[in-house]
Design a protein around this motif. Structure first.
Motif, PDB file in Angstrom:
ATOM      1  N   ALA A   1       0.856  -1.189   0.000  1.00  8.30           N
ATOM      2  CA  ALA A   1       0.000   0.000   0.000  1.00  8.30           C
ATOM      3  C   ALA A   1       0.889   1.236   0.000  1.00  8.30           C
ATOM      4  O   ALA A   1       1.915   1.267   0.680  1.00  8.30           O
ATOM      5  CB  ALA A   1      -0.922   0.011   1.220  1.00  8.30           C
ATOM      6  N   PHE A   2       0.468   2.243  -0.739  1.00  6.86           N
ATOM      7  CA  PHE A   2       1.241   3.471  -0.890  1.00  6.86           C
ATOM      8  C   PHE A   2       0.367   4.672  -0.530  1.00  6.86           C
ATOM      9  O   PHE A   2      -0.179   5.348  -1.410  1.00  6.86           O
ATOM     10  CB  PHE A   2       1.766   3.588  -2.314  1.00  6.86           C
ATOM     11  N   PRO A   3       0.191   4.936   0.758  1.00  9.72           N
ATOM     12  CA  PRO A   3      -0.644   6.063   1.174  1.00  9.72           C
ATOM     13  C   PRO A   3       0.125   7.381   1.225  1.00  9.72           C
ATOM     14  O   PRO A   3       1.340   7.412   1.450  1.00  9.72           O
ATOM     15  CB  PRO A   3      -1.099   5.645   2.581  1.00  9.72           C
ATOM     16  N   VAL A   4      -0.597   8.460   1.037  1.00  4.70           N
ATOM     17  CA  VAL A   4      -0.085   9.818   1.198  1.00  4.70           C
ATOM     18  C   VAL A   4      -0.997  10.534   2.190  1.00  4.70           C
ATOM     19  O   VAL A   4      -2.226  10.398   2.109  1.00  4.70           O
ATOM     20  CB  VAL A   4      -0.041  10.573  -0.138  1.00  4.70           C
ATOM     21  N   ALA A   5      -0.415  11.284   3.109  1.00  3.44           N
ATOM     22  CA  ALA A   5      -1.201  11.946   4.154  1.00  3.44           C
ATOM     23  C   ALA A   5      -1.064  13.456   4.074  1.00  3.44           C
ATOM     24  O   ALA A   5      -0.150  13.996   3.435  1.00  3.44           O
ATOM     25  CB  ALA A   5      -0.754  11.474   5.538  1.00  3.44           C
ATOM     26  N   TYR A   6      -1.997  14.126   4.728  1.00  3.14           N
ATOM     27  CA  TYR A   6      -1.827  15.539   5.052  1.00  3.14           C
ATOM     28  C   TYR A   6      -1.252  15.613   6.459  1.00  3.14           C
ATOM     29  O   TYR A   6      -1.714  14.912   7.374  1.00  3.14           O
ATOM     30  CB  TYR A   6      -3.167  16.278   5.024  1.00  3.14           C
ATOM     31  N   VAL A   7      -0.240  16.448   6.633  1.00  2.00           N
ATOM     32  CA  VAL A   7       0.369  16.662   7.942  1.00  2.00           C
ATOM     33  C   VAL A   7       0.411  18.156   8.233  1.00  2.00           C
ATOM     34  O   VAL A   7       0.280  18.986   7.327  1.00  2.00           O
ATOM     35  CB  VAL A   7       1.800  16.081   8.002  1.00  2.00           C
ATOM     36  N   MET A   8       0.596  18.491   9.515  1.00  2.00           N
ATOM     37  CA  MET A   8       0.629  19.894   9.933  1.00  2.00           C
ATOM     38  C   MET A   8       2.025  20.273  10.408  1.00  2.00           C
ATOM     39  O   MET A   8       2.649  19.554  11.182  1.00  2.00           O
ATOM     40  CB  MET A   8      -0.375  20.138  11.066  1.00  2.00           C
ATOM     41  N   ASN A   9       2.488  21.406   9.970  1.00  2.00           N
ATOM     42  CA  ASN A   9       3.760  21.967  10.408  1.00  2.00           C
ATOM     43  C   ASN A   9       3.668  22.340  11.895  1.00  2.00           C
ATOM     44  O   ASN A   9       2.768  23.079  12.303  1.00  2.00           O
ATOM     45  CB  ASN A   9       4.064  23.217   9.566  1.00  2.00           C
ATOM     46  N   LYS A  10       4.575  21.840  12.701  1.00  2.00           N
ATOM     47  CA  LYS A  10       4.566  22.135  14.129  1.00  2.00           C
ATOM     48  C   LYS A  10       4.737  23.624  14.394  1.00  2.00           C
ATOM     49  O   LYS A  10       4.300  24.141  15.425  1.00  2.00           O
ATOM     50  CB  LYS A  10       5.668  21.343  14.839  1.00  2.00           C
TER      51      LYS A  10
END
Length: 431
Positions: free
Chosen positions: A314-323
Motif C-alpha cells: 500500500a502506498f498512502p499519502v497523508a496531510y500533515v501539519m507543520n509544528k
C-alpha cells in the motif's frame, strides 16, 4: 497520482543530518498560536499555505474544487495552494529548516518516520473530535503515519498493488480465471510466456525488482525489513524464502521479466504494449492504460496468496501539519476537511486517487468497481510502504544488490548479505 510514482519513490533520500537540523528548529515555537487559537481576528481572514504535488491539470483542478468548497464553508480561512513540481521533499525540508514551511502539506508514507523523528510535525490526536471518525480509515493506511502512539498525519488517498491481467492472452492460453495462489501464478505465467525465434517477446509476468514492490514478499514467511534499532534484517532465512520465489520465476522458470528487458520504462507500459500478460500495478496505471492503450481488454484481481497469506503493498499519502504553524486551529480545520468524509468524497470522486475512508470508498462505489475494486480490497491487509527512518539507506542497498540476484549474476543469499552489511555500516556511520 503519477504513473511512475512508485519508481520515483526510490530516488527520494532522507538526509539524516538535515533531519537533525529540522529537529533543532524551534526558533518560532514561541510564536505559535496553538491548538486553541482563533483562526483570525474578526473581519480578518486567515491565509493558510498548503503544499503538495500534482500529476495532471485535471488533478490540480479537482483539488482546487475541494479547496473552494472548504473556503465556502469556512469564510474566515483562505488557502494558498502551492505545487512543488520537482524535488518535493528537498524543498519541504529546506523550507522547514528556514522557518517558512507550509501550514499543511503532503507526506508520503516512506518519508514519514524520518520526518516525524525530526520533530517538525504537529501531533494531531488532541485535535480529533468524535465526529471525525478515525475508525473509518483503513488501519494499515493510518498506521503508516503513527509513531509512539501518536498520529502525525491522516491519509488522503492511496493505492495498493493489484493483479492486472490481459483477458485476450488468458483466453488464448485457456486460462479461465486469474490465479489465486503463487503456485497458480507460476503455472499461468509459463503458459502465457511467448517465444519467437528463440527469444522471449512476451513474458507471462512483468516484475519490478525493487524493494517498494517486494516488501510484502519479504514478509510473507515472517521476514522483517529491520529491527527495533533500524538496522537492516532483510537477509534473514525467512526473508529469503519469499524473495527467492521472485528470483526463481525469472532465472529458473524464465516466465518473468522486468521492463528494460523488453524496452519498456515500467511494468504498466510493459503490460500496455503486450509484452507482459500479468503485472502487479496500482491505481495510477488505470488512467495511463485508458489513455494510451484504449483497445486493451484487461481485468484486475487481488494479488495471489503467498505461503497461504493474502498480501500486497500500500502506498498512502497523508496531510500533515507543520509544528511551527502560527494558525494551528485553522490548519486543523483544513486538514480535517480534506481527510474528512465530505472533502475526501470530492477529492476522490473522479478516480485519480482512491479514498482511505471505508465509507467514502463504499459511497463512491470503488469497492465494487470492476477495475478498482481489487485495488481497494487490498487496503485492509496491505503492507504499507514504510519502515524505520533508516528506510532510504536500506532501500538503496537492497535495490543495488537485489537486481543482481534477479538477473542471475549473484545468488540471492550472497547479494542480500552484502546489501545488509553495507546498509548497516552506513546506518552506524550516520548515528
Amino acid at each position: 497520482m503519477k504513473k511512475k510514482w512508485i519508481s520515483l519513490l526510490s530516488v527520494l533520500i532522507i538526509s539524516t543530518n538535515l533531519l537533525a537540523a529540522c529537529g533543532g528548529n524551534n526558533s518560532n515555537a514561541g510564536t505559535n498560536t496553538g491548538a486553541g487559537a482563533s483562526p483570525g481576528t474578526e473581519g480578518e481572514p486567515v491565509t493558510l499555505t498548503l503544499a503538495g504535488w500534482t500529476s495532471s491539470a485535471d488533478e490540480k483542478e479537482l483539488l482546487q474544487q475541494t479547496l473552494n468548497e472548504f473556503e465556502a464553508s469556512n469564510p474566515g480561512i483562505k488557502v494558498k495552494y502551492e505545487i512543488i513540481a520537482d524535488q518535493y521533499m528537498d524543498v519541504i525540508k529546506t523550507r522547514l529548516i528556514g522557518g517558512n514551511g507550509p501550514d499543511v502539506f503532503y507526506m508520503d508514507a516512506s518519508e514519514a518516520p524520518g520526518i516525524i523523528k525530526s520533530g517538525v510535525l504537529e501531533p494531531l490526536d488532541s485535535y480529533v473530535t468524535a465526529d471525525f471518525d478515525v475508525a473509518d480509515f483503513e488501519q494499515p493506511l493510518l498506521s503508516a503515519f503513527q509513531q509512539d502512539n501518536k498520529t502525525y498525519g491522516f491519509p488522503k488517498d492511496f493505492s495498493t498493488l493489484a493483479m492486472f491481467y490481459n483477458q485476450k492472452d488468458f483466453a488464448d492460453a485457456g486460462i479461465t480465471s486469474p490465479p489465486k495462489t503463487w503456485e497458480e501464478l507460476l503455472a499461468a505465467a509459463k503458459k502465457l510466456t511467448k517465444t519467437e525465434n528463440g527469444k522471449i517477446v512476451r513474458y507471462g509476468f512483468g516484475a519490478a525488482p525493487e524493494l517498494a514492490r517486494q516488501m510484502y514478499m519479504l514478509k510473507a514467511f515472517g521476514g522483517a525489513m529491520s529491527d527495533d534499532n533500524g538496522n537492516a534484517t532483510f537477509a534473514s532465512e525467512d526473508a529469503l524464502k519469499g524473495l527467492q520465489l521472485v528470483v526463481d520465476m525469472h532465472n529458473v522458470d524464465k516466465s518473468s521479466g522486468e521492463p528494460k528487458e523488453v524496452g519498456a520504462g515500467w511494468t504498466g507500459e510493459m503490460f500496455g504494449q503486450g509484452k507482459a500478460s500479468i503485472v502487479f500495478e496500482g491505481n495510477w496505471a488505470v488512467p495511463f492504460l485508458e489513455s494510451n492503450y484504449k483497445e486493451l481488454k484487461y481485468g484486475t484481481a487481488q494479488l495471489p496468496t503467498v505461503n497461504g497469506k493474502q498480501g500486497t503493498m500500500a502506498f498512502p499519502v497523508a496531510y500533515v501539519m507543520n509544528k511551527d504553524s502560527r494558525q494551528k486551529e485553522a490548519a486543523w480545520k483544513l486538514l480535517s476537511y480534506l481527510t474528512g468524509k465530505e472533502g475526501m468524497k470530492t477529492w476522490t470522486s473522479k478516480g485519480f486517487a482512491l479514498p482511505t475512508r471505508k465509507s467514502v470508498a463504499s459511497e463512491l462505489g470503488y469497492d465494487k468497481d470492476p477495475i478498482r475494486g481489487a485495488i481497494v480490497a487490498g487496503a485492509s491487509y496491505a503492507t504499507p510502504w514504510v519502515d524505520k527512518e533508516t528506510l532510504p539507506t536500506i532501500m538503496n542497498n537492497f535495490n543495488n544488490q537485489f537486481i543482481d540476484a534477479y538477473s542471475g549474476k549473484t545468488p540471492l543469499a550472497d547479494a542480500l548479505k552484502k546489501a545488509q552489511d553495507t546498509a548497516n555500516k552506513e546506518i552506524e556511520a550516520a548515528k
